[in-house]
Design an enzyme around this catalytic site. Structure first.
Site, PDB file in Angstrom:
ATOM      1  N   CYS A 346     101.330  57.768  -5.790  1.00 31.66           N
ATOM      2  CA  CYS A 346     102.788  57.652  -5.680  1.00 31.66           C
ATOM      3  C   CYS A 346     103.169  56.357  -4.971  1.00 31.66           C
ATOM      4  O   CYS A 346     103.186  56.311  -3.734  1.00 31.66           O
ATOM      5  CB  CYS A 346     103.374  58.854  -4.930  1.00 31.66           C
ATOM      6  SG  CYS A 346     105.183  58.792  -4.826  1.00 31.66           S
ATOM      7  N   CYS A 349     106.280  56.736  -2.602  1.00 28.52           N
ATOM      8  CA  CYS A 349     106.067  57.422  -1.323  1.00 28.52           C
ATOM      9  C   CYS A 349     105.229  56.584  -0.363  1.00 28.52           C
ATOM     10  O   CYS A 349     105.570  56.426   0.806  1.00 28.52           O
ATOM     11  CB  CYS A 349     105.370  58.755  -1.555  1.00 28.52           C
ATOM     12  SG  CYS A 349     106.298  59.938  -2.554  1.00 28.52           S
ATOM     13  N   ASP A 350     104.114  56.077  -0.865  1.00 24.68           N
ATOM     14  CA  ASP A 350     103.111  55.500   0.006  1.00 24.68           C
ATOM     15  C   ASP A 350     103.151  53.977   0.093  1.00 24.68           C
ATOM     16  O   ASP A 350     102.492  53.392   0.951  1.00 24.68           O
ATOM     17  CB  ASP A 350     101.711  55.947  -0.455  1.00 24.68           C
ATOM     18  CG  ASP A 350     101.570  57.461  -0.455  1.00 24.68           C
ATOM     19  OD1 ASP A 350     102.239  58.106   0.373  1.00 24.68           O
ATOM     20  OD2 ASP A 350     100.801  57.996  -1.271  1.00 24.68           O
TER      21      ASP A 350
END
Length: 521
Positions: A346, A349-350
């Site tokens: 992701c 997200c990361d």
């Protein structure tokens, strides 16, 4: 910091605060600290019940702030500036500390009150993570309900040195009393189950619902939700079983191609799907996983019996399979070992955790190139590794990629191994598919974007599947089992799109309805 629209909305929500709330700020002179102070001042100005006071403590993380009541310590703290996806978490925390009750399941709230501690949770999040709010909000609620529980939500990009020291390479990452507790999306129920599992005789996970239905839908994404809405509107008794209500859209940063919705965040759309389903008389079983489907005998009015992971069996006269898909894995040495230690799926997200670092994106389709473009804005360098002889993304994305000076593209390259030092990723070993020559790319992170695989492993031997695991359906979305239909990304449908999945959910539901009125007495 808050625009006019957000300020107006927040002011409306804060009208539900019924008792004084103190924002106890531990500030510093950093950019983040100044932004945090500005945000708290704007929030406090919207309600007479809110006030900002300086936290004189020397042993708290700075910059951070406690949301509490005067003279008390709820243990509910945000470190950094909770905007982006976490702004909702901030609003809910203000309301709950301010006396507004949570809408969470009362039974789960009671379990949280009964926990014995001390239990100190820390959650590392990023402002662009769609899964983080679920975890942050669950742990915040536990802190509000139980004085033996505390929770600090930490913005990873604002505390890069600490995130690096603690090996944070994926969010959300949760620690309990200083020790690793969990990673990824977790509901309140799942957190409670990890902290204090119920005895088998005390469990009541599965609501009391009829064992038989006209229609049983497996999956809570666009296809499954639409199917349940359609069958319920037809007056058919309907049950919906889903591991995650909202499905894969919960992992989507933004959706911009749904007719009538110019732009909607994936988690928001997922919540809207669930809300819409619950407007009808649908027996919804969230956080439950189907593990087996047994077709009924030829002389039975049922289509199949579906067994859930907890042993519950549900029978139905028709079934709609809408189980969606999951990220495909590389399947090379080191991938599993360094999952969430540098290997991630992701970028939204990361990505913020890799600011100033070197990363690779595996995959040259639209998802891969979109990830590379996003990551180029935060990472020092991005390597795109594509197995094919050319990148397959849309031309407009390739044009943007070509303007970026910190991106290298490697085509006709086969990923051989993810390398690491035991703590995190250090590189990627790749081979030229034509010459066979191998090389090593020095890296801190690997983002895998090589497509999706259907969530159908549990259906092997029950319905016909392609070698790739897709459910074989005809033009009416019928499977090889009479009375069982399938829709969305888990099928042989050519196009894997949200709008297509929703349309197929409706088509499968109408097919189930037609099957019932023609074949079942």
């Amino acid at each position: 910091m808050l625009d006019t629209t957000l300020t107006t909305q927040l002011g409306t929500y804060l009208e539900y605060v019924t008792r004084p709330v103190e924002l106890r700020a531990a500030t510093d002179d950093s950019t983040t600290g100044r932004r945090m102070s500005e945000l708290l001042g704007e929030i406090a100005a919207l309600s007479d019940q809110l006030s900002v006071v300086e936290d004189p403590s020397d042993d708290v993380r700075r910059p951070s702030f406690l949301i509490t009541n005067p003279g008390e310590d709820t243990g509910l703290r945000f470190a950094g500036v909770p905007l982006g996806h976490e702004f909702t978490s901030l609003v809910l925390a203000l309301l709950q500390v301010g006396g507004h009750p949570s809408t969470e399941d009362p039974a789960l709230q009671q379990r949280a009150r009964e926990l014995t501690g001390p239990l100190h949770f820390e959650t590392f999040f990023s402002l662009s993570c769609q899964n983080c709010p679920t975890v942050v909000q669950a742990l915040d609620l536990m802190a509000v309900l139980n004085p033996q529980v505390t929770h600090t939500a930490i913005e990873g990009s604002a505390f890069e040195a600490e995130a690096e020291e603690r090996g944070i390479r994926s969010v959300p990452t949760v620690f309990l009393n200083g020790e690793p507790f969990g990673q990824g999306r977790m509901s309140l129920e799942k957190i409670l189950d990890k902290v204090a599992p119920l005895a088998p005789e005390d469990r009541s996970d599965t609501p009391a619902i009829p064992a038989e239905h006209d229609v049983l839908v497996i999956g809570g994404g666009p296809a499954g939700a639409t199917a349940a809405i359609y069958t319920a509107r037809k007056g058919l008794s309907t049950a919906l079983v889903a591991e995650r209500m909202g499905g894969q859209v919960l992992d989507t940063a933004a959706i911009e191609n749904l007719p009538s919705l110019t732009r909607v965040e994936g988690p928001t759309y997922g919540q809207q799907l669930e809300t819409h389903v619950r407007e009808y008389e649908v027996d919804v079983l969230p956080d439950h996983r189907a593990v087996a489907l047994e077709p009924a005998s030829d002389d039975s009015p049922l289509a199949a019996v579906v067994r859930l992971e907890d042993g519950t069996e549900l029978a139905a006269r028709t079934v709609v399979l809408a189980t969606g898909a999951h990220w495909r894995q590389l399947g090379v040495p080191g991938e599993e070992e360094y999952r969430n230690k540098g290997v991630t799926y992701c970028p939204h997200c990361d990505g913020p955790l890799f600011r100033g670092k070197r990363v690779a994106v595996i995959g040259g389709g639209n998802s891969g190139i979109e990830a590379a473009i996003d990551l180029a804005g935060v990472a020092a360098h991005v390597d795109v590794v594509e197995f094919d002889t050319r990148l397959r993304a849309d031309e407009v994305l390739l044009h943007t990629l070509g303007t970026l000076g910190n991106v290298n593209v490697h085509v006709n390259a086969a990923t051989q191994e993810v390398l690491g030092d035991g703590r995190g990723v250090t590189g990627l070993r790749v081979a030229d598919r034509e010459s066979g020559a191998e090389s090593t790319l020095p890296l801190d992170g690997v983002f895998v974007q090589i497509g999706l695989l259907p969530n159908t492993g549990w259906l092997k031997g029950s319905v016909d599947l392609t070698p790739r695991g897709e459910i074989v359906v005809d033009e009416s979305l019928r499977t090889s089992v009479e009375g069982v239909y399938a829709a969305g990304d888990c099928t042989t449908s050519r196009y894997k799109q949200i709008v297509v999945a929703a349309g197929e959910g409706a088509q499968a539901a109408l097919g189930a309805f037609d099957h019932l009125i023609r074949t079942v007495a």
